[in-house]
Scaffold this motif. Structure first.
Motif, PDB file in Angstrom:
ATOM      1  N   LEU A 208       0.830  -1.199   0.000  1.00 11.47           N
ATOM      2  CA  LEU A 208       0.000   0.000   0.000  1.00 11.47           C
ATOM      3  C   LEU A 208       0.868   1.253   0.000  1.00 11.47           C
ATOM      4  O   LEU A 208       0.502   2.272  -0.596  1.00 11.47           O
ATOM      5  CB  LEU A 208      -0.921   0.005   1.219  1.00 11.47           C
ATOM      6  CG  LEU A 208      -1.938   1.156   1.307  1.00 11.47           C
ATOM      7  CD1 LEU A 208      -2.819   1.210   0.062  1.00 11.47           C
ATOM      8  CD2 LEU A 208      -2.787   1.011   2.560  1.00 11.47           C
ATOM      9  N   GLU A 209       2.037   1.181   0.642  1.00 12.06           N
ATOM     10  CA  GLU A 209       2.936   2.340   0.658  1.00 12.06           C
ATOM     11  C   GLU A 209       3.419   2.673  -0.747  1.00 12.06           C
ATOM     12  O   GLU A 209       3.490   3.851  -1.123  1.00 12.06           O
ATOM     13  CB  GLU A 209       4.130   2.063   1.576  1.00 12.06           C
ATOM     14  CG  GLU A 209       3.778   2.012   3.051  1.00 12.06           C
ATOM     15  CD  GLU A 209       3.104   3.289   3.527  1.00 12.06           C
ATOM     16  OE1 GLU A 209       3.596   4.379   3.195  1.00 12.06           O
ATOM     17  OE2 GLU A 209       2.077   3.179   4.236  1.00 12.06           O
ATOM     18  N   ARG A 212       0.548   4.211  -2.660  1.00 10.24           N
ATOM     19  CA  ARG A 212       0.306   5.595  -2.240  1.00 10.24           C
ATOM     20  C   ARG A 212       1.274   6.572  -2.900  1.00 10.24           C
ATOM     21  O   ARG A 212       0.967   7.748  -3.057  1.00 10.24           O
ATOM     22  CB  ARG A 212       0.419   5.700  -0.720  1.00 10.24           C
ATOM     23  CG  ARG A 212      -0.782   5.148   0.028  1.00 10.24           C
ATOM     24  CD  ARG A 212      -0.500   5.115   1.520  1.00 10.24           C
ATOM     25  NE  ARG A 212      -1.669   4.645   2.260  1.00 10.24           N
ATOM     26  CZ  ARG A 212      -1.613   4.088   3.471  1.00 10.24           C
ATOM     27  NH1 ARG A 212      -0.431   3.921   4.062  1.00 10.24           N
ATOM     28  NH2 ARG A 212      -2.712   3.692   4.079  1.00 10.24           N
ATOM     29  N   GLY A 213       2.449   6.082  -3.263  1.00 14.44           N
ATOM     30  CA  GLY A 213       3.430   6.942  -3.902  1.00 14.44           C
ATOM     31  C   GLY A 213       3.214   7.119  -5.387  1.00 14.44           C
ATOM     32  O   GLY A 213       3.931   7.896  -6.026  1.00 14.44           O
ATOM     33  N   THR A 217      -4.013   4.463  -8.964  1.00 11.28           N
ATOM     34  CA  THR A 217      -4.067   3.055  -8.589  1.00 11.28           C
ATOM     35  C   THR A 217      -5.165   2.360  -9.377  1.00 11.28           C
ATOM     36  O   THR A 217      -6.295   2.850  -9.448  1.00 11.28           O
ATOM     37  CB  THR A 217      -4.339   2.894  -7.084  1.00 11.28           C
ATOM     38  OG1 THR A 217      -3.268   3.485  -6.351  1.00 11.28           O
ATOM     39  CG2 THR A 217      -4.439   1.424  -6.707  1.00 11.28           C
ATOM     40  N   THR A 230      -7.146   8.097  -8.422  1.00 12.67           N
ATOM     41  CA  THR A 230      -6.053   8.656  -7.638  1.00 12.67           C
ATOM     42  C   THR A 230      -5.603   7.669  -6.562  1.00 12.67           C
ATOM     43  O   THR A 230      -6.439   7.018  -5.930  1.00 12.67           O
ATOM     44  CB  THR A 230      -6.482   9.978  -6.993  1.00 12.67           C
ATOM     45  OG1 THR A 230      -6.920  10.858  -8.021  1.00 12.67           O
ATOM     46  CG2 THR A 230      -5.310  10.608  -6.246  1.00 12.67           C
ATOM     47  N   ALA A 231      -4.295   7.557  -6.381  1.00 14.86           N
ATOM     48  CA  ALA A 231      -3.759   6.628  -5.387  1.00 14.86           C
ATOM     49  C   ALA A 231      -4.289   6.967  -4.001  1.00 14.86           C
ATOM     50  O   ALA A 231      -4.514   8.129  -3.676  1.00 14.86           O
ATOM     51  CB  ALA A 231      -2.230   6.674  -5.390  1.00 14.86           C
ATOM     52  N   PRO A 232      -4.496   5.938  -3.138  1.00 12.16           N
ATOM     53  CA  PRO A 232      -4.986   6.178  -1.794  1.00 12.16           C
ATOM     54  C   PRO A 232      -3.993   6.964  -0.969  1.00 12.16           C
ATOM     55  O   PRO A 232      -2.783   6.820  -1.136  1.00 12.16           O
ATOM     56  CB  PRO A 232      -5.179   4.768  -1.223  1.00 12.16           C
ATOM     57  CG  PRO A 232      -4.244   3.911  -2.018  1.00 12.16           C
ATOM     58  CD  PRO A 232      -4.228   4.518  -3.396  1.00 12.16           C
ATOM     59  N   THR A 233      -4.485   7.792  -0.085  1.00 16.42           N
ATOM     60  CA  THR A 233      -3.611   8.557   0.800  1.00 16.42           C
ATOM     61  C   THR A 233      -3.503   7.846   2.139  1.00 16.42           C
ATOM     62  O   THR A 233      -4.325   7.008   2.492  1.00 16.42           O
ATOM     63  CB  THR A 233      -4.170   9.978   1.022  1.00 16.42           C
ATOM     64  OG1 THR A 233      -5.501   9.879   1.562  1.00 16.42           O
ATOM     65  CG2 THR A 233      -4.191  10.735  -0.281  1.00 16.42           C
ATOM     66  N   ALA A 234      -2.484   8.216   2.868  1.00 12.53           N
ATOM     67  CA  ALA A 234      -2.288   7.582   4.185  1.00 12.53           C
ATOM     68  C   ALA A 234      -3.419   7.988   5.116  1.00 12.53           C
ATOM     69  O   ALA A 234      -3.931   9.093   5.067  1.00 12.53           O
ATOM     70  CB  ALA A 234      -0.941   8.025   4.761  1.00 12.53           C
TER      71      ALA A 234
END
Length: 235
Positions: A208-209, A212-213, A217, A230-234
């Motif tokens: 997931l890290e 997120r970068g 996704t 858009t990629a997931p945020t933390a």
């Protein structure tokens, strides 16, 4: 579209076609990856990621549907033409670096160019050294691959993937065998290559890290894309 480096239209993939054991793995995939995109492909084990990656990388053909790579419709190409297109337009980075351990870092990066041209020349060496230097590996250029650390080996693998100046790099769990620090370094290096050269990256990952970068996704579940954005945020 002209701005797509990769486009799939209703791509399906079945195995044992026409037999009682016929099984469809991919179910009508529609997907476009723009030039310069940096995207992650995620999904649980058994979702069809490897099958999809093999098709996108021209290592396998879809059962039906159309695949465009760098603007080229691949459906009418024979195996020889597919091989040429793959060598010219697509670079690969794998979880296991697949370097030739008896060769130096420089020689490993030269290999795609040597396969394409048939003989070594100074231009190949210059290109390979340019890539290694850009990835912080100039001082290790003459070291055998098996004398390098895991992170260094994976950097060499990325340099090799970029040797032919491909429009697209497909990376299959490229940090999966690395410790956290080395994984972060390899990922940031790929990100920097993307920013500087505009090379498109599609990274298959369980992390997931890593996802997120990325800028985007794409989630594959049971052979179907269930989300793309858009990629997931933390949290």
């Amino acid at each position: 579209m002209a701005d797509d480096v990769l486009r799939l239209e209703q791509v399906r993939k079945s195995y044992n076609v026409g037999r009682p054991t016929e099984s469809e793995i991919l179910h009508g995939i529609d997907l476009a990856l723009g030039r310069g995109e940096f995207a992650a492909l995620i999904g649980p084990s058994g979702s069809g990621k490897s099958t999809l990656l093999n098709i996108m990388g021209l290592l396998d053909r879809p059962t039906s549907g159309r695949l465009f790579v760098d603007g080229q419709d691949t459906s009418a190409l024979d195996d020889r033409a597919l091989t040429r297109l793959r060598g010219r337009s697509i670079g690969f980075v794998f979880q296991h670096h697949l370097l030739i351990t008896a060769f130096t870092a420089l020689e490993n990066v030269m290999m795609p160019m040597l396969v394409e041209r048939g003989f070594p020349d100074d231009a190949m060496k210059e290109r390979a050294l340019e890539l290694l230097t850009g990835l912080g590996l100039e001082q290790w250029q003459h070291h055998l691959a098996n004398a390098l650390s895991g992170g260094q080996q994976q950097r060499v693998a990325v340099a090799r993937a970029l040797a032919m100046k491909p429009a697209l790099v497909l990376a299959d769990e490229p940090t999966g065998n690395l410790d956290t620090k080395s994984a972060e370094g390899v990922f940031e290096m790929m990100r920097e290559v993307n920013r500087k050269s505009g090379t498109s990256f599609l990274i298959v990952t369980h992390s997931l890290e890593i996802a997120r970068g990325c800028d985007r996704t794409i989630e594959l579940v049971d052979g179907q894309i269930v989300a793309s954005g858009t990629a997931p945020t933390a949290a």
